[in-house]
Design a protein around this motif. Sequence first.
Motif, mmCIF file in Angstrom:
data_model
loop_
_atom_site.group_PDB
_atom_site.id
_atom_site.type_symbol
_atom_site.label_atom_id
_atom_site.label_comp_id
_atom_site.label_asym_id
_atom_site.label_seq_id
_atom_site.Cartn_x
_atom_site.Cartn_y
_atom_site.Cartn_z
ATOM 1 N N TYR A 1 0.804 -1.209 0.000
ATOM 2 C CA TYR A 1 0.000 0.000 0.000
ATOM 3 C C TYR A 1 0.844 1.270 0.000
ATOM 4 O O TYR A 1 0.328 2.377 0.143
ATOM 5 C CB TYR A 1 -1.022 0.003 1.145
ATOM 6 N N GLY A 2 2.144 1.141 -0.173
ATOM 7 C CA GLY A 2 2.992 2.295 -0.418
ATOM 8 C C GLY A 2 3.535 3.023 0.791
ATOM 9 O O GLY A 2 4.167 4.042 0.641
ATOM 10 N N LEU A 3 3.298 2.523 1.990
ATOM 11 C CA LEU A 3 3.817 3.173 3.191
ATOM 12 C C LEU A 3 4.776 2.234 3.911
ATOM 13 O O LEU A 3 4.562 1.029 3.944
ATOM 14 C CB LEU A 3 2.685 3.534 4.145
ATOM 15 N N ASP A 4 5.814 2.810 4.493
ATOM 16 C CA ASP A 4 6.744 2.041 5.312
ATOM 17 C C ASP A 4 6.376 2.298 6.766
ATOM 18 O O ASP A 4 6.850 3.252 7.379
ATOM 19 C CB ASP A 4 8.175 2.470 5.017
ATOM 20 N N ASN A 5 5.489 1.484 7.301
ATOM 21 C CA ASN A 5 4.983 1.675 8.657
ATOM 22 C C ASN A 5 5.841 0.879 9.631
ATOM 23 O O ASN A 5 5.482 -0.213 10.043
ATOM 24 C CB ASN A 5 3.512 1.252 8.734
ATOM 25 N N ARG A 6 6.960 1.440 10.003
ATOM 26 C CA ARG A 6 7.903 0.732 10.879
ATOM 27 C C ARG A 6 7.373 0.519 12.288
ATOM 28 O O ARG A 6 7.822 -0.374 12.984
ATOM 29 C CB ARG A 6 9.224 1.485 10.933
ATOM 30 N N GLN A 7 6.392 1.323 12.715
ATOM 31 C CA GLN A 7 5.811 1.145 14.034
ATOM 32 C C GLN A 7 4.849 -0.040 14.083
ATOM 33 O O GLN A 7 4.518 -0.526 15.157
ATOM 34 C CB GLN A 7 5.076 2.419 14.469
ATOM 35 N N GLN B 1 -6.786 -5.368 4.777
ATOM 36 C CA GLN B 1 -5.338 -5.414 4.980
ATOM 37 C C GLN B 1 -4.950 -6.716 5.649
ATOM 38 O O GLN B 1 -5.569 -7.139 6.629
ATOM 39 C CB GLN B 1 -4.881 -4.228 5.822
#
Length: 171
Positions: A125-131, A147
């Motif tokens: 989905y194009g985001l780097d959600n490291r959290q 998701q």
Amino acid sequence: MSELLAKRAASAQTRDSLFLVFRIGSERYALEAVEIAEVLPCLQLKGIAHAPAWVAGVFAHRGAMVPVIDVSAMTFGQPAVARTSTRLVLVHYRPGPDAADYRLGLILEQATDTLRCNPQDFQPYGLDNRQAPYLGPVLEDAQGLVQRIRLKDLLSPEIRALLFPDAAEAP
């Protein structure tokens, strides 16, 4: 003969998988059914002192203590709403490819639907959600986006050490 084997291999790669669909608020998420050991109604849990608020507690299941996390509280800071459709889902938690299989309980809200699709249909989905590395790719269907939850990425090394002390060495 090799043509038959090639056809079998190709069809095995495109097979659909079954997913359990649940909600966090109004958003839909999916957990692959092969990762699920058992679906239970919500049970009374014993709290764990000094654990994050989203660690809901532990309960005894078939002679073993099983830690439970509230996925809604973990993801958005709001505990799952106690509904008749809120479930305690036992999953096969394996922190690494060579790690042991642990039982982990997940409190999942509105966990009553399933989805059958090809796992490869889920797209980044194009985001780097490291959290929240456990929030995986998304799939669009007639109801909107769903998701995928990556179970192996659900727990940080610190939380894994708290809940499964003998798994602390796993990558």
